[in-house]
Write an enzyme that holds these catalytic residues in place. Sequence first.
Site, PDB file in Angstrom:
ATOM      1  N   ASP A   1       0.559   3.604   2.305  1.00  0.00           N
ATOM      2  CA  ASP A   1       0.256   4.162   3.621  1.00  0.00           C
ATOM      3  C   ASP A   1      -0.867   5.195   3.459  1.00  0.00           C
ATOM      4  O   ASP A   1      -1.904   4.848   2.876  1.00  0.00           O
ATOM      5  CB  ASP A   1       1.532   4.742   4.258  1.00  0.00           C
ATOM      6  CG  ASP A   1       1.391   4.871   5.773  1.00  0.00           C
ATOM      7  OD1 ASP A   1       0.724   4.009   6.377  1.00  0.00           O
ATOM      8  OD2 ASP A   1       1.920   5.824   6.341  1.00  0.00           O
TER       9      ASP A   1
ATOM     10  N   ASP B   1       0.868  -1.195   0.000  1.00  0.00           N
ATOM     11  CA  ASP B   1       0.000   0.000   0.000  1.00  0.00           C
ATOM     12  C   ASP B   1       0.901   1.239   0.000  1.00  0.00           C
ATOM     13  O   ASP B   1       2.115   1.139   0.178  1.00  0.00           O
ATOM     14  CB  ASP B   1      -0.877   0.011   1.262  1.00  0.00           C
ATOM     15  CG  ASP B   1      -0.039  -0.172   2.527  1.00  0.00           C
ATOM     16  OD1 ASP B   1       0.127  -1.313   2.962  1.00  0.00           O
ATOM     17  OD2 ASP B   1       0.497   0.836   3.059  1.00  0.00           O
TER      18      ASP B   1
HETATM   19  N1  LIG Z   1       1.065   1.287   5.846  1.00  0.00           N
HETATM   20  C1  LIG Z   1       1.590   0.435   6.708  1.00  0.00           C
HETATM   21  N2  LIG Z   1       2.031   0.863   7.912  1.00  0.00           N
HETATM   22  C2  LIG Z   1       2.602  -0.013   8.784  1.00  0.00           C
HETATM   23  N3  LIG Z   1       2.735  -1.312   8.550  1.00  0.00           N
HETATM   24  C3  LIG Z   1       2.317  -1.786   7.363  1.00  0.00           C
HETATM   25  N4  LIG Z   1       2.323  -3.005   6.845  1.00  0.00           N
HETATM   26  C4  LIG Z   1       1.792  -2.945   5.610  1.00  0.00           C
HETATM   27  N5  LIG Z   1       1.396  -1.681   5.323  1.00  0.00           N
HETATM   28  C5  LIG Z   1       1.721  -0.935   6.403  1.00  0.00           C
END
Ligand SMILES: Nc1ncnc2[nH]cnc12
Length: 312
Positions: A229, A227
Amino acid sequence: MANIADSYNNPITIAVIGGTGLQSLDGFSHIATLKPTTPWGNPSSPISILHHDSPSSGNPIPIAFISRHGLHHELAPHEVPNRANIAALRSLGVRTIIAFSAVGSLQEKIKPRDFVVPDQVIDRTKGIRPFTFFEGGMVGHVGFADPFDPTLAQIVTKCGHSLEGEGVRLHDKGTVICMEGPAFSTRAESDMYRSWGGSVVNMSALPEAKLAKEAEIAYQMICMSTDYDCWHDSAGDVTVEMVMGNMKANSLNARRFVGAVLNELSKEEHEDLVLAKHLEGGMKFSGAVTAPAGRSEQAKKNIGFLFPGYFD
Ligand SMILES: Nc1ncnc2[nH]cnc12
Ligand SMILES: CSC[C@H]1O[C@H](OP(=O)(O)O)[C@H](O)[C@@H]1O
């Protein structure tokens, strides 16, 4: 189904720690399931001993596998018994760990499903996780300038690049921001991590990497981006569905990546690296500072589990 033993008599030098979406490793013969205990409690999951046929010698190489969050993802990042995991692996003979992690990307160029082999980490955990073996009457300070093992990293990146073009994209450096969680970051935090030069964010690199270093184990994390974030204008804020969906969609590549690394590590030319000869004795000769008269009985017992005979 073949009988799975509950003991294994030969040393096991290589381990894989599987993270979110990688709770098991398929394609290997499952030989034994071990349930070791340590002075720091029980590991996250039973340890599966898998046989991996070395393509160079044809002989089976044992691999220890732990599922970081438990068999059913029942352990939150701050509940992972990292000390028990690392101590249990070391007690089996493990000196090399490949750790897998699902991460959020902090840079446009690191797209969801890309792999990153990080070389640095910034600690944003909050001090609530037990983070050292050296306390309670035995003080030790390990060098942590390179939190991941540079030689192991070279092998891992070479293996990752060899899979490129088959759906694998790899970034061979990067800084992991390890945050506390379990809630994801605020947008201000995500922007701040980007301004710090962070490449990816997760909740698992620490204290795992630090404890491996204290235990004189060569450790490298392989990250898979799932992703953007919550900083990205159009990608949408991270959700568990996003993480799980991308992990699942790319799990075949994740497993191929780990398999390629194990193939390479099982070559005889890497024997000294896999045994972490370059780290051996570091804590004994330069890491631990407490004079014998100041060592507590409990600390001697605990550290003796990790390093039998080192401090007798
Ligand atoms: N955006 C994110 N923040 C923290 N841990 C994660 N693991 C996968 N995506 C994450
Ligand atoms: C389920 S999203 C957050 C979770 O995913 C990562 O897990 P892991 O590093 O074990 O793959 C991240 O670190 C969080 O624990």
